[in-house]
Design a protein around this motif. Structure first.
Motif, PDB file in Angstrom:
ATOM      1  N   VAL A  95       0.842  -1.209   0.000  1.00 36.55           N
ATOM      2  CA  VAL A  95       0.000   0.000   0.000  1.00 36.55           C
ATOM      3  C   VAL A  95       0.874   1.255   0.000  1.00 36.55           C
ATOM      4  CG1 VAL A  95      -1.683   1.365   1.275  1.00 36.55           C
ATOM      5  CG2 VAL A  95      -2.027  -1.080   1.020  1.00 36.55           C
ATOM      6  N   LEU A  96       1.729   1.396   1.019  1.00 40.78           N
ATOM      7  CA  LEU A  96       2.483   2.656   1.127  1.00 40.78           C
ATOM      8  C   LEU A  96       3.476   2.835  -0.024  1.00 40.78           C
ATOM      9  CD1 LEU A  96       3.116   2.787   4.980  1.00 40.78           C
ATOM     10  CD2 LEU A  96       1.260   3.803   3.654  1.00 40.78           C
ATOM     11  N   GLU A  97       4.283   1.810  -0.293  1.00 42.08           N
ATOM     12  CA  GLU A  97       5.258   1.950  -1.378  1.00 42.08           C
ATOM     13  C   GLU A  97       4.553   1.994  -2.732  1.00 42.08           C
ATOM     14  OE1 GLU A  97       9.539   0.768  -0.654  1.00 42.08           O
ATOM     15  OE2 GLU A  97       8.484  -1.084  -0.231  1.00 42.08           O
ATOM     16  N   ALA A  98       3.465   1.238  -2.864  1.00 37.24           N
ATOM     17  CA  ALA A  98       2.749   1.242  -4.144  1.00 37.24           C
ATOM     18  C   ALA A  98       2.160   2.621  -4.418  1.00 37.24           C
ATOM     19  CB  ALA A  98       1.662   0.164  -4.139  1.00 37.24           C
ATOM     20  N   ARG A  99       1.735   3.310  -3.360  1.00 30.97           N
ATOM     21  CA  ARG A  99       1.231   4.678  -3.537  1.00 30.97           C
ATOM     22  C   ARG A  99       2.314   5.579  -4.099  1.00 30.97           C
ATOM     23  NH1 ARG A  99      -2.084   6.073   1.878  1.00 30.97           N
ATOM     24  NH2 ARG A  99      -4.072   5.173   1.231  1.00 30.97           N
ATOM     25  N   GLY A 100       3.550   5.358  -3.619  1.00 24.93           N
ATOM     26  CA  GLY A 100       4.698   6.114  -4.129  1.00 24.93           C
ATOM     27  C   GLY A 100       4.837   5.928  -5.638  1.00 24.93           C
ATOM     28  N   LEU A 101       4.583   4.691  -6.108  1.00 22.68           N
ATOM     29  CA  LEU A 101       4.688   4.439  -7.557  1.00 22.68           C
ATOM     30  C   LEU A 101       3.665   5.270  -8.318  1.00 22.68           C
ATOM     31  CD1 LEU A 101       5.064   0.543  -7.885  1.00 22.68           C
ATOM     32  CD2 LEU A 101       6.810   2.277  -7.450  1.00 22.68           C
ATOM     33  N   ASP A 102       2.510   5.477  -7.699  1.00 16.12           N
ATOM     34  CA  ASP A 102       1.453   6.256  -8.383  1.00 16.12           C
ATOM     35  C   ASP A 102       1.823   7.726  -8.500  1.00 16.12           C
ATOM     36  OD1 ASP A 102      -0.056   3.996  -8.594  1.00 16.12           O
ATOM     37  OD2 ASP A 102      -1.275   4.389  -6.816  1.00 16.12           O
ATOM     38  N   VAL A 103       2.430   8.280  -7.448  1.00 23.56           N
ATOM     39  CA  VAL A 103       2.651   9.737  -7.477  1.00 23.56           C
ATOM     40  C   VAL A 103       4.006  10.137  -8.089  1.00 23.56           C
ATOM     41  CG1 VAL A 103       1.149  10.179  -5.497  1.00 23.56           C
ATOM     42  CG2 VAL A 103       3.583   9.863  -5.112  1.00 23.56           C
ATOM     43  N   THR A 104       4.973   9.209  -8.111  1.00 19.85           N
ATOM     44  CA  THR A 104       6.316   9.615  -8.537  1.00 19.85           C
ATOM     45  C   THR A 104       6.410  10.043 -10.014  1.00 19.85           C
ATOM     46  OG1 THR A 104       7.196   8.201  -6.816  1.00 19.85           O
ATOM     47  CG2 THR A 104       8.763   8.978  -8.426  1.00 19.85           C
ATOM     48  N   PRO A 105       5.763   9.346 -10.968  1.00 18.67           N
ATOM     49  CA  PRO A 105       5.911   9.803 -12.369  1.00 18.67           C
ATOM     50  C   PRO A 105       5.484  11.265 -12.546  1.00 18.67           C
ATOM     51  CG  PRO A 105       4.928   7.613 -12.302  1.00 18.67           C
ATOM     52  CD  PRO A 105       4.977   8.097 -10.885  1.00 18.67           C
ATOM     53  N   GLY A 106       4.392  11.673 -11.903  1.00 15.88           N
ATOM     54  CA  GLY A 106       3.949  13.071 -11.992  1.00 15.88           C
ATOM     55  C   GLY A 106       4.979  14.016 -11.385  1.00 15.88           C
ATOM     56  N   MET A 107       5.561  13.558 -10.277  1.00 17.46           N
ATOM     57  CA  MET A 107       6.571  14.376  -9.587  1.00 17.46           C
ATOM     58  C   MET A 107       7.800  14.556 -10.482  1.00 17.46           C
ATOM     59  SD  MET A 107       8.156  13.456  -5.879  1.00 17.46           S
ATOM     60  CE  MET A 107       6.685  12.805  -5.121  1.00 17.46           C
ATOM     61  N   ILE A 108       8.194  13.477 -11.158  1.00 15.93           N
ATOM     62  CA  ILE A 108       9.372  13.549 -12.040  1.00 15.93           C
ATOM     63  C   ILE A 108       9.117  14.588 -13.140  1.00 15.93           C
ATOM     64  CG2 ILE A 108      10.755  12.266 -13.747  1.00 15.93           C
ATOM     65  CD1 ILE A 108      10.229   9.743 -12.033  1.00 15.93           C
ATOM     66  N   GLU A 109       7.932  14.537 -13.732  1.00 17.59           N
ATOM     67  CA  GLU A 109       7.580  15.488 -14.799  1.00 17.59           C
ATOM     68  C   GLU A 109       7.684  16.927 -14.304  1.00 17.59           C
ATOM     69  OE1 GLU A 109       7.065  15.997 -18.019  1.00 17.59           O
ATOM     70  OE2 GLU A 109       8.095  14.068 -17.808  1.00 17.59           O
ATOM     71  N   LYS A 110       7.122  17.147 -13.116  1.00 14.16           N
ATOM     72  CA  LYS A 110       7.092  18.493 -12.554  1.00 14.16           C
ATOM     73  C   LYS A 110       8.514  19.016 -12.288  1.00 14.16           C
ATOM     74  CE  LYS A 110       4.640  20.453  -8.890  1.00 14.16           C
ATOM     75  NZ  LYS A 110       3.921  20.182  -7.648  1.00 14.16           N
ATOM     76  N   VAL A 111       9.339  18.126 -11.712  1.00  9.27           N
ATOM     77  CA  VAL A 111      10.715  18.519 -11.392  1.00  9.27           C
ATOM     78  C   VAL A 111      11.481  18.812 -12.686  1.00  9.27           C
ATOM     79  CG1 VAL A 111      12.886  17.597 -10.457  1.00  9.27           C
ATOM     80  CG2 VAL A 111      10.764  17.343  -9.166  1.00  9.27           C
ATOM     81  N   ARG A 112      11.232  17.970 -13.708  1.00  7.37           N
ATOM     82  CA  ARG A 112      11.922  18.177 -14.992  1.00  7.37           C
ATOM     83  C   ARG A 112      11.480  19.499 -15.632  1.00  7.37           C
ATOM     84  NH1 ARG A 112      11.981  13.031 -17.405  1.00  7.37           N
ATOM     85  NH2 ARG A 112      14.112  12.784 -16.660  1.00  7.37           N
TER      86      ARG A 112
END
Ligand SMILES: [Fe+2]
Ligand SMILES: [Fe+2]
Length: 238
Positions: A166-183
């Motif tokens: 649950v907790l780590e899988a949630r990270g998988l959901d939000v990280t791609p969006g975060m990467i885009e934003k940071v880039r």
């Protein structure tokens, strides 16, 4: 006499200094991989790992607001991620140490390799903070991240369901969006760090699922039922 893996895991959990904990986690993972540690004796893990005096730990409601988009906001974001990885290192060590004796050698190897990954993630984020003129511990951090471990210390199925699945899988959901934003903000170095972390986290969730399915089959309980026992409410919320 060959040192025991569980004692070494406990030593790493009880190391408060971040750099020393990183070293301890990577060392025990490496020594296990190279066959330098014995699988016995089992030993009790601490209820709580040792942590440094800083960062100051606050309840989520007491955390200062980040000021989105500001320089301080960006720093607070990287600091929060570093803290998550710091705790993730202890979560993986605790998984291997607390449940390894009952679950077997493959389980120990898998979670020690996760602990080594989390140590590397924390080291990358610490370096990032230093590049930004700060360091881990300079800001307050979320004080409730160990709760999931304490709540699930009694059952490996509960721990696997809540932490990696649950907790780590949630990270998988939000990280791609975060990467885009940071880039998009022009921080290519930050985007590369997050991509590296995402690749590893996919593997961690995979380990969680693999061992959870094994337990379900050993207990002769359908995985969905076993999962619902532990994370039904959380899954329904999403
Ligand atoms: Fe991580
Ligand atoms: Fe992870």
């Amino acid at each position: 006499m060959t040192p025991g893996v569980f004692e070494r895991v406990r030593d790493a959990l009880l190391t408060p200094r971040p750099q020393a904990k990183v070293f301890g986690a990577r060392q025990v993972a490496r020594d296990w991989r190279l066959g330098r540690l014995s699988f016995a004796p089992a030993c009790a893990m601490p209820d709580k790992p040792a942590w440094p005096d800083e960062p100051e730990l606050l309840a989520p409601t007491q955390m200062p607001r980040r000021g989105r988009g500001s320089e301080h906001g960006r720093l607070a974001h990287w600091h929060a991620l570093a803290h998550i990885e710091f705790v993730a290192m202890d979560l993986a060590l605790d998984m291997a140490g607390r449940f390894g004796a009952e679950m077997g050698k493959e389980f120990v190897g898998d979670w020690l390799s996760v602990a080594a990954d989390e140590a590397m993630h924390f080291a990358l984020l610490s370096r990032k903070l230093e590049r930004l003129g700060s360091c881990y511990g300079a800001l307050p951090a979320h004080g409730n991240l160990w709760e999931a471990a304490a709540d699930t210390a009694h059952d490996v199925a509960a721990r696997l369901a809540i932490v990696p699945m649950v907790l780590e899988a949630r990270g998988l959901d939000v990280t791609p969006g975060m990467i885009e934003k940071v880039r998009r903000s022009g921080d290519e170095n930050g985007a590369r760090i997050l991509s590296r972390i995402l690749d590893d986290e996919i593997r961690h969730v995979g380990f969680g699922t693999k061992h959870f399915l094994k337990i379900a089959s050993n207990r002769e309980i359908p995985p969905k039922t076993l999962c619902r026992n532990w994370c039904g409410n959380i899954l329904q919320d999403n």
